[in-house]
Design a protein around this motif. Structure first.
Motif, PDB file in Angstrom:
ATOM      1  N   GLU A   2       4.888   4.688  -3.148  1.00 44.14           N
ATOM      2  CA  GLU A   2       5.459   3.364  -2.937  1.00 44.14           C
ATOM      3  C   GLU A   2       4.326   2.331  -2.829  1.00 44.14           C
ATOM      4  N   PRO A   3       4.135   1.480  -3.848  1.00 47.05           N
ATOM      5  CA  PRO A   3       3.039   0.504  -3.835  1.00 47.05           C
ATOM      6  C   PRO A   3       3.056  -0.443  -2.643  1.00 47.05           C
ATOM      7  N   ARG A   4       4.208  -0.695  -2.064  1.00 46.25           N
ATOM      8  CA  ARG A   4       4.282  -1.641  -0.946  1.00 46.25           C
ATOM      9  C   ARG A   4       3.537  -1.136   0.284  1.00 46.25           C
ATOM     10  N   ILE A   5       3.345   0.188   0.386  1.00 48.47           N
ATOM     11  CA  ILE A   5       2.590   0.719   1.514  1.00 48.47           C
ATOM     12  C   ILE A   5       1.281   1.349   1.042  1.00 48.47           C
ATOM     13  N   GLY A   6       0.917   1.130  -0.240  1.00 49.66           N
ATOM     14  CA  GLY A   6      -0.297   1.714  -0.798  1.00 49.66           C
ATOM     15  C   GLY A   6      -1.552   1.104  -0.188  1.00 49.66           C
ATOM     16  N   TRP A   7      -2.568   1.929  -0.022  1.00 50.24           N
ATOM     17  CA  TRP A   7      -3.833   1.425   0.527  1.00 50.24           C
ATOM     18  C   TRP A   7      -4.708   0.846  -0.573  1.00 50.24           C
ATOM     19  N   TYR A   8      -4.916   1.585  -1.647  1.00 46.43           N
ATOM     20  CA  TYR A   8      -5.842   1.134  -2.684  1.00 46.43           C
ATOM     21  C   TYR A   8      -5.397  -0.173  -3.328  1.00 46.43           C
ATOM     22  N   ASN A   9      -4.127  -0.272  -3.678  1.00 55.25           N
ATOM     23  CA  ASN A   9      -3.675  -1.475  -4.372  1.00 55.25           C
ATOM     24  C   ASN A   9      -3.631  -2.702  -3.461  1.00 55.25           C
ATOM     25  N   ARG A  10      -3.718  -2.494  -2.144  1.00 57.43           N
ATOM     26  CA  ARG A  10      -3.715  -3.635  -1.221  1.00 57.43           C
ATOM     27  C   ARG A  10      -5.097  -3.959  -0.647  1.00 57.43           C
ATOM     28  N   VAL A  50      -1.881   2.972 -10.381  1.00 56.90           N
ATOM     29  CA  VAL A  50      -1.278   1.888  -9.594  1.00 56.90           C
ATOM     30  C   VAL A  50      -1.649   1.989  -8.125  1.00 56.90           C
ATOM     31  N   THR A  51      -1.681   3.195  -7.580  1.00 50.58           N
ATOM     32  CA  THR A  51      -1.917   3.363  -6.143  1.00 50.58           C
ATOM     33  C   THR A  51      -3.101   4.259  -5.822  1.00 50.58           C
ATOM     34  N   GLY A  52      -3.911   4.635  -6.826  1.00 45.88           N
ATOM     35  CA  GLY A  52      -5.034   5.525  -6.584  1.00 45.88           C
ATOM     36  C   GLY A  52      -4.607   6.983  -6.539  1.00 45.88           C
ATOM     37  N   ILE A  53      -5.579   7.868  -6.335  1.00 42.93           N
ATOM     38  CA  ILE A  53      -5.314   9.301  -6.262  1.00 42.93           C
ATOM     39  C   ILE A  53      -5.867   9.848  -4.953  1.00 42.93           C
ATOM     40  N   ASN A  54      -5.243  10.941  -4.482  1.00 41.15           N
ATOM     41  CA  ASN A  54      -5.683  11.609  -3.259  1.00 41.15           C
ATOM     42  C   ASN A  54      -6.377  12.905  -3.645  1.00 41.15           C
ATOM     43  N   SER A  55      -7.570  13.133  -3.115  1.00 38.30           N
ATOM     44  CA  SER A  55      -8.387  14.277  -3.542  1.00 38.30           C
ATOM     45  C   SER A  55      -8.275  15.471  -2.602  1.00 38.30           C
ATOM     46  N   GLY A  56      -7.310  15.468  -1.677  1.00 39.69           N
ATOM     47  CA  GLY A  56      -7.160  16.601  -0.757  1.00 39.69           C
ATOM     48  C   GLY A  56      -6.753  17.886  -1.433  1.00 39.69           C
ATOM     49  N   VAL A  57      -6.105  17.772  -2.594  1.00 45.90           N
ATOM     50  CA  VAL A  57      -5.775  18.922  -3.439  1.00 45.90           C
ATOM     51  C   VAL A  57      -6.265  18.571  -4.835  1.00 45.90           C
ATOM     52  N   MET A  58      -7.308  19.270  -5.285  1.00 43.89           N
ATOM     53  CA  MET A  58      -7.958  18.909  -6.545  1.00 43.89           C
ATOM     54  C   MET A  58      -8.188  20.168  -7.371  1.00 43.89           C
ATOM     55  N   LEU A  59      -7.482  20.257  -8.484  1.00 44.33           N
ATOM     56  CA  LEU A  59      -7.613  21.385  -9.407  1.00 44.33           C
ATOM     57  C   LEU A  59      -8.596  20.994 -10.497  1.00 44.33           C
ATOM     58  N   ASP A  91       2.446   9.998   4.947  1.00 41.38           N
ATOM     59  CA  ASP A  91       2.857   8.745   4.315  1.00 41.38           C
ATOM     60  C   ASP A  91       4.116   8.906   3.464  1.00 41.38           C
ATOM     61  N   HIS A  92       4.461  10.140   3.124  1.00 39.01           N
ATOM     62  CA  HIS A  92       5.653  10.360   2.311  1.00 39.01           C
ATOM     63  C   HIS A  92       6.947  10.351   3.129  1.00 39.01           C
ATOM     64  N   CYS A  93       6.813  10.285   4.463  1.00 34.45           N
ATOM     65  CA  CYS A  93       8.057  10.282   5.251  1.00 34.45           C
ATOM     66  C   CYS A  93       8.008   9.400   6.506  1.00 34.45           C
ATOM     67  N   ILE A  94       6.839   8.969   6.971  1.00 31.75           N
ATOM     68  CA  ILE A  94       6.805   8.237   8.254  1.00 31.75           C
ATOM     69  C   ILE A  94       7.413   6.842   8.151  1.00 31.75           C
ATOM     70  N   TYR A  95       7.498   6.292   6.935  1.00 28.47           N
ATOM     71  CA  TYR A  95       8.137   4.984   6.752  1.00 28.47           C
ATOM     72  C   TYR A  95       9.476   5.131   6.031  1.00 28.47           C
ATOM     73  N   GLY A  96       9.980   6.339   6.007  1.00 29.04           N
ATOM     74  CA  GLY A  96      11.167   6.652   5.217  1.00 29.04           C
ATOM     75  C   GLY A  96      10.754   7.542   4.053  1.00 29.04           C
ATOM     76  N   SER A  97      11.638   8.407   3.628  1.00 32.07           N
ATOM     77  CA  SER A  97      11.301   9.376   2.584  1.00 32.07           C
ATOM     78  C   SER A  97      11.048   8.686   1.251  1.00 32.07           C
ATOM     79  N   ASN A  98       9.887   8.933   0.643  1.00 27.56           N
ATOM     80  CA  ASN A  98       9.582   8.309  -0.644  1.00 27.56           C
ATOM     81  C   ASN A  98       8.992   9.277  -1.668  1.00 27.56           C
ATOM     82  N   CYS A  99       9.108  10.582  -1.411  1.00 30.49           N
ATOM     83  CA  CYS A  99       8.700  11.576  -2.410  1.00 30.49           C
ATOM     84  C   CYS A  99       9.972  12.213  -2.965  1.00 30.49           C
ATOM     85  N   LYS A 100      10.474  11.663  -4.046  1.00 27.88           N
ATOM     86  CA  LYS A 100      11.768  12.093  -4.590  1.00 27.88           C
ATOM     87  C   LYS A 100      11.728  13.554  -5.043  1.00 27.88           C
TER      88      LYS A 100
END
Length: 442
Positions: free
Chosen positions: A252-260, A269-278, A346-355
């Motif tokens: 959800e871009p409205r709560i994104g860190w990188y784009n803001r 649009v919102t950057g990538i997270n490197s905690g899981v990197m293949l 971040d996928h659920c603390i502001y409401g579920s946003n990982c469809k």
């Protein structure tokens, strides 16, 4: 006349098949001659001087700086190189003599011989021993193919890791190698103070693990809720330009860190997270990267230090920011997998946003921001505690799943607790699939 033509074509076809068979047998005989066999891996029980510790974990000692942990076979023994390397990236010192003939049988072979070893790396410093071991336990529980752990840790943690891992009861399924925290000598101080003391170690994995073709890197606060095999299979989905796979930082871009807030380039649009990197590390080592420091494309090792010098005053999340900058300039090199493979608060603390997680459940849980160890997100902590306290060999339904569901129901006063079923949907399926495999003797 037609009859003669058919007979001639039949004879010609038989002759070609005989010729191909002869070439194949000759190639196999050459590979099996003295000097043509593959080397044994260091630390392998069958290798001279190799030894295996109790519990099936191989203690190979601490590899020195820049030292490769496992030597690659120089030849394929009596298998083609397509078997040794399932992603068609041949090491420079490996002969491809028999690849063509074996390629036609490769798919069926891999289905019936699930022996490909999966390489998983983690970096542990400070108080991360328990968290790292819990992550490794979650990887072992459901995975099918053998696992090779590459554990980078501070020296004082090595003995503790060895004592714990040598006691794991999975003979033949789990091997590990311990490494010291290693940075380039001339810039070690700068890398150590970037974000967290050893977080940027992951950037140097392609340079340290020189003989590892592909690798799954994860943070210590990761929990696998389905087999590692399933995320490992994304390597087969890479196109010819892709070298790594990660999930978006936000849905959800409205709560994104990188784009803001970011003061540097970032991927998408919102950057990538490197905690899981293949990573396909063979491709990473070979690739020349576009960048904004020079018109000349640079290889991975050439780019790291100049990138840090240019952006060190503008980055907040350390090595993750540097990866975002790299893939901003090389977007064709990244495979993006869905959010349920890296599910964070971040996928659920502001409401579920990982469809995707709502449909299929969480595949990999990422408890960043220390949520496994405080009361801010009890849903995440409940999953962590359940896996940490599970004893290998106990019934997964009665000892893990049912107690966990009861604990999750107590968290329904939180936003993440309201969708607690996404935390056990895939876990339930993974347990069912595991017992199904066992019942069929697989």
């Amino acid at each position: 006349m037609r009859r003669f033509v058919r007979v001639a074509l039949l004879c010609l076809g038989c002759g070609v098949c005989s010729l191909l068979y002869g070439f194949r047998q000759l190639a196999l005989s050459l590979e099996q001659e003295p000097g043509g066999g593959g080397e044994l891996q260091a630390g392998d029980p069958a290798a001279p001087g190799g030894r295996r510790h109790a519990g099936g974990s191989r203690a190979a000692g601490s590899a020195g700086p820049g030292e490769a942990a496992v030597p690659v076979a120089a030849r394929c023994k009596n298998l083609s190189v397509s078997f040794w390397n399932s992603y068609w990236m041949l090491p420079s010192d490996v002969c491809g003599m028999n690849c063509f003939w074996e390629a036609a049988f490769r798919y069926d072979y891999m289905k019936t011989h699930p022996s490909e070893k999966m390489h998983l790396a983690v970096v542990a410093c400070g108080e991360r021993l328990e968290e790292t071991v819990t992550m490794l336990r979650s990887a072992i529980i459901f995975s099918i193919k053998p696992l090779q752990f590459h554990i980078f840790a501070e020296d004082q943690l090595h003995k503790s890791f060895k004592d714990i891992l040598d006691d794991f009861p999975y003979e033949g399924k789990v091997n590990y190698t311990l490494y010291p925290i290693t940075f380039p000598t001339e810039s070690a101080a700068e890398w150590k103070k970037l974000f967290k003391p050893c977080a940027s170690q992951r950037l140097f994995l392609p340079l340290i693990l020189k003989n590892v073709d592909s690798l799954l890197y994860v943070d210590t606060d990761i929990l696998f809720l389905r087999p590692v095999d399933d995320i490992w299979s994304f390597l087969r989905k890479f196109n010819s330009t892709q070298i790594a796979a990660m999930a978006p930082e936000h849905e959800e871009p409205r709560i994104g860190w990188y784009n803001r807030f970011a003061r540097h380039p970032f991927y998408g649009v919102t950057g990538i997270n490197s905690g899981v990197m293949l990573m396909n590390m063979t491709r990473i080592r070979r690739k020349y990267f576009k960048n904004d420091m020079t018109t000349v494309q640079l290889q991975w090792g050439e780019m790291l230090m100049p990138l840090l010098k240019k952006y060190k005053l503008n980055i907040t999340w350390g090595d993750q920011d540097l990866l975002n900058i790299m893939f901003f300039h090389n977007p064709e090199s990244l495979y993006v997998f869905p959010c349920q493979w890296n599910y964070r608060p971040d996928h659920c603390i502001y409401g579920s946003n990982c469809k995707e997680a709502e449909k299929e459940g969480i595949f990999i849980l990422h408890g960043n921001r220390g949520v496994y160890h405080d009361d801010k997100q009890p849903t995440f902590r409940a999953v962590y505690e359940a896996i940490k306290n599970y004893s290998f060999g106990d019934d997964l339904v009665h000892s893990l799943l049912q107690p966990l569901e009861l604990e999750l129901q107590k968290t329904m006063h939180t936003y993440c607790g309201r969708v607690y079923k996404v935390f056990i949907k895939q876990l339930t399926k993974s347990i069912r699939d595991l017992y199904d495999r066992r019942s069929k003797g697989r």
